[in-house]
Write an enzyme that holds these catalytic residues in place. Structure first.
Site, PDB file in Angstrom:
ATOM      1  N   CYS A  81      26.284  40.447 -63.887  1.00  0.00           N
ATOM      2  CA  CYS A  81      25.982  39.878 -62.579  1.00  0.00           C
ATOM      3  C   CYS A  81      24.813  40.635 -61.951  1.00  0.00           C
ATOM      4  O   CYS A  81      24.599  41.812 -62.253  1.00  0.00           O
ATOM      5  CB  CYS A  81      27.235  40.013 -61.700  1.00  0.00           C
ATOM      6  SG  CYS A  81      27.052  39.470 -59.989  1.00  0.00           S
ATOM      7  N   GLY A  82      24.101  39.991 -61.078  1.00  0.00           N
ATOM      8  CA  GLY A  82      23.036  40.672 -60.349  1.00  0.00           C
ATOM      9  C   GLY A  82      23.553  41.820 -59.508  1.00  0.00           C
ATOM     10  O   GLY A  82      22.803  42.748 -59.179  1.00  0.00           O
TER      11      GLY A  82
END
Length: 168
Positions: free
Chosen positions: A39-40
């Site tokens: 995930c970012g």
């Protein structure tokens, strides 16, 4: 969920799939985070680890971070529990507990997340939904939810709130 329940009344699965009664942490301040490895927001593991080390050193046995991996947001946590543990250790040196993978939304949501969500109504207008990975819940020593923050909130920014709970 019964309103007389507290966080410490639930049992979750640990990284091996064994039952982990949250009563093990009764009397501690707990930061609960739904996590993901792809995930970012994944770099927040570094901030969580720093927060864990700093506060655990100042307040031994009074604070814990519990990471709950979840694959419900863009398939960003596809690995097995073992793969998740390895990723967290190798890439971020995580020493706080990363538990078994869970669902946080929908009919298969882990009961503790259903309770956490129902304990914080009107979060961004959504009572019954986690919005994305790395949403954070602060649970006080009494087992009630003291705060909830979105994914964009950096873990380091929560130190003052956590210290306030630790000093109660």
């Amino acid at each position: 969920m019964s309103s007389d329940k507290t966080f410490f009344d639930f049992t979750v699965k640990d990284k091996t799939g064994a039952d982990l009664p949250l009563s093990k942490h009764k009397g501690k301040v707990v930061l609960v985070v739904n996590t993901a490895s792809k995930c970012g927001f994944t770099p927040q593991y570094a901030g969580l680890e720093k927060l864990w080390k700093t506060l655990s050193e100042k307040h031994p046995e009074q604070f814990v971070i519990l990471g709950f991996p979840c694959n419900q947001f863009g398939g960003q946590e596809p690995g097995s529990n073992d793969e998740i543990q390895e990723f967290c250790q190798i890439n971020y040196g995580v020493t706080f507990p990363i538990l078994g993978k869970v669902d946080v939304n929908g009919g298969s949501a882990d009961p503790v997340f259903t309770w956490l969500k129902s304990s914080t109504p009107r979060f961004f207008g959504m009572v019954d939904r986690i919005m994305w990975n790395f949403e954070k819940f602060l649970v006080g020593k009494d087992g009630t939810v003291k705060g909830r923050w979105s994914s964009v909130t950096k873990p380091e920014s929560l130190e003052a709130e956590i210290l306030k709970e630790l000093e109660k």
